[in-house]
Scaffold this active site. Structure first.
Site, PDB file in Angstrom:
ATOM      1  N   TYR A   1       4.891  89.486 -80.871  1.00 17.45           N
ATOM      2  CA  TYR A   1       6.347  90.371 -80.676  1.00 17.45           C
ATOM      3  C   TYR A   1       5.950  91.587 -80.275  1.00 17.45           C
ATOM      4  O   TYR A   1       6.454  91.618 -80.002  1.00 17.45           O
ATOM      5  CB  TYR A   1       6.602  90.103 -81.933  1.00 17.45           C
TER       6      TYR A   1
ATOM      7  N   GLU B   1      18.960  90.696 -84.468  1.00 14.29           N
ATOM      8  CA  GLU B   1      19.019  91.833 -85.333  1.00 14.29           C
ATOM      9  C   GLU B   1      20.067  92.118 -86.285  1.00 14.29           C
ATOM     10  O   GLU B   1      20.589  92.200 -87.361  1.00 14.29           O
ATOM     11  CB  GLU B   1      18.947  93.173 -84.212  1.00 14.29           C
TER      12      GLU B   1
ATOM     13  N   TRP C   1      12.240  91.516 -90.271  1.00 13.85           N
ATOM     14  CA  TRP C   1      12.054  91.207 -89.534  1.00 13.85           C
ATOM     15  C   TRP C   1      11.599  89.681 -88.543  1.00 13.85           C
ATOM     16  O   TRP C   1      11.478  88.923 -88.217  1.00 13.85           O
ATOM     17  CB  TRP C   1      11.580  91.987 -88.201  1.00 13.85           C
TER      18      TRP C   1
END
Length: 187
Positions: free
Chosen positions: A19, A41, A49
């Protein structure tokens, strides 16, 4: 993955590294991807995350690949179905926010032509490049993320506090917070 110097936050897993290397901080100008990151988000609020990344494919499947036109019309039955989906974050307020955010997203598109035109106007269409020695030096919020958050809330968006918006800015390349010795700064 070969050993490269990366930002310190992403070294705990190959998924995080991938990522970081391929997406984080890369400028995104297309509405579908901007919307996907906005929804991810908002679900990340209060969580890590990596939790979201691990469930990203489940989110894509559950939310019709983040098709905001479909999501804007989700019924109560669909919301209940999502609440039973163990592959995603089953927070009813966040699920309902995803639906109302899809509606608000389309209203922004109506007003500005694209969501991209709206959001990128805050940086004159170019990334803000910060010069960080350590990823811990990256702020959680900035006056700009405060301003964008306030405007989005005024437009009916939910779960878009300044921290969420700054993370969105980082993810979509509006802000480049890669540390100075990170290999991606030179690619």
């Amino acid at each position: 993955m070969e050993d490269k110097i990366r930002c310190g936050w992403c070294t705990s897993s190959d998924l995080y590294k991938k990522y970081h290397d391929e997406e984080w901080g890369v400028p995104v100008y297309d509405d579908p991807t901007l919307f996907e990151f906005l929804i991810l988000e908002t679900f990340q609020a209060g969580l890590s995350w990596i939790t979201i990344l691990n469930k990203r494919e489940n989110f894509r499947a559950a939310f019709d690949h983040f098709d905001y036109k479909k999501m804007a019309n989700y019924s109560e039955e669909k919301i209940e179905e999502l609440m039973q989906n163990t592959g995603i974050i089953r927070n009813k307020l966040k699920i309902k926010a995803a639906v109302s955010n899809a509606q608000a997203f389309m209203k922004v598109q109506e007003e500005f032509g694209t969501f991209s035109d709206y959001i990128w106007k805050y940086t004159d269409g170019k990334p803000i490049v910060n010069h960080l020695k350590n990823s811990k030096d990256a702020p959680a919020t900035t006056p700009l993320s405060d301003e964008i958050s306030k405007n989005l809330k005024k437009r009916g968006f939910k779960f878009v506090g300044s921290t969420v918006i700054y993370a969105h800015m980082q993810a979509t390349g509006m802000v480049n917070d890669h540390v100075e010795d990170c290999w991606t700064r030179t690619k």
